[in-house]
Design a protein around this motif. Structure first.
Motif, mmCIF file in Angstrom:
data_model
loop_
_atom_site.group_PDB
_atom_site.id
_atom_site.type_symbol
_atom_site.label_atom_id
_atom_site.label_comp_id
_atom_site.label_asym_id
_atom_site.label_seq_id
_atom_site.Cartn_x
_atom_site.Cartn_y
_atom_site.Cartn_z
ATOM 1 N N GLU A 135 -15.120 6.684 3.390
ATOM 2 C CA GLU A 135 -13.680 6.749 3.637
ATOM 3 C C GLU A 135 -13.152 8.094 3.183
ATOM 4 N N THR A 136 -11.994 8.442 3.636
ATOM 5 C CA THR A 136 -11.368 9.659 3.129
ATOM 6 C C THR A 136 -10.102 9.275 2.382
ATOM 7 N N LEU A 137 -9.689 10.158 1.526
ATOM 8 C CA LEU A 137 -8.490 9.924 0.746
ATOM 9 C C LEU A 137 -7.303 9.886 1.711
ATOM 10 N N LEU A 139 -2.477 2.268 -5.309
ATOM 11 C CA LEU A 139 -3.355 2.429 -6.473
ATOM 12 C C LEU A 139 -4.114 3.759 -6.391
ATOM 13 N N LEU A 140 -4.548 4.083 -5.194
ATOM 14 C CA LEU A 140 -5.252 5.353 -5.016
ATOM 15 C C LEU A 140 -4.325 6.535 -5.290
ATOM 16 N N TRP A 141 -3.103 6.368 -4.875
ATOM 17 C CA TRP A 141 -2.145 7.453 -5.116
ATOM 18 C C TRP A 141 -1.919 7.647 -6.622
ATOM 19 N N MET A 142 -1.779 6.530 -7.324
ATOM 20 C CA MET A 142 -1.618 6.596 -8.781
ATOM 21 C C MET A 142 -2.813 7.304 -9.404
ATOM 22 N N ILE A 180 -9.326 -0.767 -8.238
ATOM 23 C CA ILE A 180 -8.709 -0.004 -7.164
ATOM 24 C C ILE A 180 -9.468 -0.166 -5.848
ATOM 25 N N LEU A 181 -10.783 0.077 -5.898
ATOM 26 C CA LEU A 181 -11.554 0.084 -4.659
ATOM 27 C C LEU A 181 -11.744 -1.314 -4.072
ATOM 28 N N THR A 182 -11.668 -2.326 -4.948
ATOM 29 C CA THR A 182 -11.879 -3.684 -4.435
ATOM 30 C C THR A 182 -10.566 -4.351 -4.023
ATOM 31 N N GLU A 183 -9.468 -3.643 -4.196
ATOM 32 C CA GLU A 183 -8.174 -4.210 -3.823
ATOM 33 C C GLU A 183 -8.147 -4.486 -2.323
ATOM 34 N N LEU A 205 -15.036 6.498 -3.214
ATOM 35 C CA LEU A 205 -14.367 6.203 -1.957
ATOM 36 C C LEU A 205 -15.017 7.000 -0.824
ATOM 37 N N GLU A 206 -15.246 8.277 -1.113
ATOM 38 C CA GLU A 206 -15.842 9.137 -0.094
ATOM 39 C C GLU A 206 -17.278 8.728 0.189
ATOM 40 N N GLU A 207 -17.980 8.293 -0.865
ATOM 41 C CA GLU A 207 -19.355 7.847 -0.666
ATOM 42 C C GLU A 207 -19.412 6.635 0.264
#
Length: 652
Positions: free
Chosen positions: A545-547, A626-629, A614-617, A540-542
């Motif tokens: 984006e940030t969390l 999903l990221l939180w999970m 997750i990332l493609t959602e 995600l960071e790459e």
RNA sequence: GCGCCCGUAGCUCAGUCCGGAUAGAGCGUUUGCCUCCGGAGCAAAAGGCCGUAAGUUCGAAUCUUACCGGGCGCACCA
């Protein structure tokens, strides 16, 4: 979170049963057979059925009707013959995990002492010693994670028979001087602990062959006790060098200690004399005047025979006036509780890379050089010792009891575990000759005396090598040193998990194939799940984006929508039970239970990982959930692994 | 002889303390799954008179007793 709610529910039922039926029932809760039945089941109606002489089903219905709403509970229903199944308010539960209310930990006044490792400093550590150290160390981590203050002691028997035997080997058999031995210790090409391993086995074999040998041992023991002369010097050299090597081996596994109490100080500071006086005063032991134990101070069998099944007295002081091991152990145990009226002197021995300081006992006052921590004076003592010494531990506890320390006797816990043996296949692999009889057995006992066993460092090396092969294939672009560090974390994860997955009273028939496995219920499997979770977040960071800040970005509505999905709910629920798992593992004294939880958690995450992209959602809110999970799983996995003493590698 | 521990799927083990709904994992076997955040992964199938027998109980892998297998203790060794 789960824990709190469980408690709330139990209390609500307790109060309701008291009000409705006037019965003070200790309400239990259990896991429903199927997750679709709810989060908790209350079988109280079954327990009440007998007293009330009514059908459980009817009682259950009345309870559900009467109890009213419980905070955090969405619904209750009667099922089966009288189970009350409880369904949580999912949104409230998820909210509690997302935006936890900080709660102050209740301060604990206990001082827990755990003694573990305790390897005779006369040869390399073997696989059996690793089980002891890993069990002890993990239990320490568990207790500390639960907020307890714990002191870790590793007792060093530097004046005993085993050290003496190696000294006999060096002096009488190999005719080596202290300087010769010093050179061996300092020679980087020599593995001194391995050399002693072989020497010890050879010396032991010589005892049965040579008529002079028992005299040599007695002479050496005497010299070691007096503390002067060549033999005593050799004993010091050997014990100190081996202790240093053991500490190094254990550090590879992440095992650290607070204090090394040594037998030499117990002798020199006359701990035994003090304990002897106490035991005589309270008539816990007496001087035998007849029979085979004539002239010995013994403890009568009534004191400890309760469950040890012997009718013989236990000799505490031999007829020649010397004290047995049990006697010394009683003195040591008294000191641990602050009951001896004596204390050691202490000096810092070394500082671990993480900054933690290791202390060792000494027999004379040390120049003041900063504060000395308080050692001993425990309120609860765990001795991690293998089950074969149960009888001796019973005698030690009986000693405390006889001295009136009933409370402390009850708080002296023999944290016992079964031995690690070798599977026949493993023996063949090691080139060990087996008798026809041994080949038929399920396992063969390790014997230091015979030099029969798997050395700890050899095993770790093999694990690291194997892990390195795997890492090298997957990450050939990484620098070699880096690969090695990762491989080492994986190897240790595999080893610690392997030693922890068995419950304590199960004999481990050691087998390379199983121990070297990185698939299925293993440490690396769990590590891999944690690494996968981290990979997603890194990816995600790459992407620049940030969390997200979940607490602000996830609305209650989004949360409710998500946990309505059975899948998400079950996963979230499973991941939220780390504290419950920890508590249960502590209460049952089984690190294996926590290890199993870690595995299940990893399974649950892998499932989630596989099922959802997750990332493609594309739905933003759903993706945030999903990221939180993912983040929640990652935190719980890493924390649980940490308690098991297993690191999470950066990549795998 | 006395005491303690173990006996659950082909193999290795959870579950037994505190009895409860259809006895669970992993490995191995068989079969699927890479256009997808790394497959050390996922999904599925087959596989069990829970050592035997009695007892207690509405209900027993779990508690009691007996027996049958296996292990470990019962040193003036540690």
């Amino acid at each position: 979170m789960f824990h709190l709610l469980e408690k709330t529910i139990q209390e609500a039922f307790h109060a309701q049963i008291l009000a409705q039926f006037g019965i003070d029932l200790d309400v239990a809760t259990e896991q429903p057979r199927q997750s679709s039945l709810g989060e908790l089941a209350v079988p109280a109606a079954f327990q009440l059925a007998r007293q009330l002489k009514q059908a459980p089903k009817k009682i259950a219905a009345e309870l559900v009707d009467g109890i009213g709403p419980i905070d955090g509970v969405a619904a209750m229903e009667v099922a089966g013959n009288g189970y009350i199944n409880v369904r949580f308010d999912r949104e409230a539960y998820a909210e509690g995990l997302l935006r936890p209310v900080p709660r102050s930990d209740s301060s604990v006044n206990e001082r827990i002492i755990i003694e573990h490792t305790n390897i005779n400093p006369n040869k390399a550590a073997h696989i059996g010693h690793l089980r002891n150290a890993v069990l002890g160390d993990t239990f320490v981590r568990m207790l500390r994670a639960a907020g307890n203050r714990v002191e870790v002691q590793n007792y060093i028997d530097n004046t005993g028979v085993q050290v003496a035997d190696v000294v006999v080997g060096f002096h009488f058999i190999e005719r080596k001087t202290p300087d010769d031995v010093r050179r061996l210790i300092d020679d980087p090409a020599v593995r001194f602990d391995y050399l002693c391993w072989d020497l010890y086995a050879r010396t032991s074999a010589d005892y049965s062959a040579s008529p002079d040998a028992s005299g040599w041992r007695a002479e050496t023991l005497h010299a070691v006790e007096s503390g002067s002369g060549t033999l005593a010097e050799l004993a010091h050299l050997v014990a100190d060098a081996i202790v240093t090597l053991h500490l190094k081996t254990m550090l590879r596994l992440g095992v650290e200690y607070d204090l090394l109490p040594r037998e030499s100080e117990i002798l020199h500071l006359k701990f035994w004399a003090a304990a002897f006086e106490l035991l005589k005063e309270r008539r816990a032991i007496f001087l035998e005047t007849e029979g085979k134990n004539k002239g010995c101070w013994v403890m009568p069998p009534e004191a400890f025979a309760g469950d040890s099944g012997t009718e013989d007295s236990k000799v505490i002081v031999r007829s020649n006036g010397t004290v047995t091991y049990v006697g010394k152990d009683i003195a040591y145990q008294l000191w641990k509780f602050g009951l001896l009226g004596k204390d050691f002197y202490y000096r810092p021995m070394m500082r671990y890379p993480d900054g933690h300081e290791l202390w060792v006992t000494t027999d004379e006052p040390q120049p003041a050089n900063g504060p000395v921590p308080t050692f001993g004076r425990g309120t609860r003592v765990f001795n991690v010792i293998d089950v074969r010494q149960s009888y001796l531990q019973d005698v030690v506890v009986a000693g405390l009891k006889a001295l009136g320390a009933v409370e402390q006797a009850a708080r002296s816990i023999h944290f016992s575990y079964e031995m690690v043996a070798l599977s026949p296949r493993c023996c063949i692999e090691l080139g060990i000759e087996l008798s026809a009889e041994d080949r038929q057995r399920p396992y063969v006992e390790v014997s230091g005396r015979k030099g029969l066993g798997v050395k700890a460092d050899d095993l770790i090396d093999r694990l690291v090598d194997k892990a390195l092969e795997e890492v090298a294939v997957r990450h050939e672009d990484q620098p070699a040193a880096e690969q090695r560090r990762i491989a080492s974390e994986i190897a240790i994860g595999a080893l610690r998990y392997f030693l922890l997955k068995f419950t304590r009273n199960s004999v481990i028939a050691f087998d390379f194939q199983e121990a070297l496995s990185f698939e299925g219920e293993t440490g690396p499997y769990v590590q891999y799940a944690a690494v996968r979770a981290r990979n997603i977040l890194r990816k995600l960071e790459e992407r620049g984006e940030t969390l997200p800040s979940f607490a602000t970005e996830l609305s209650g509505e989004a949360l409710r929508g998500a946990v309505e999905s059975e899948d998400f709910w079950q996963m979230l629920l499973a991941a939220s039970k780390a504290d419950v798992a920890l508590d249960r593992a502590i209460v049952s004294g089984e690190p294996a239970h926590l290890a199993r939880f870690a595995f299940q958690l990893a399974q649950s995450f892998n499932n989630f990982y596989h099922q959802y992209h997750i990332l493609t959602e594309e739905n933003r809110e759903r993706r945030t959930f999903l990221l939180w999970m993912t983040e929640f799983f990652r935190t719980q996995l890493m924390r649980t692994l940490g308690i098991l003493g297993i690191q999470t590698p950066e990549y795998m």
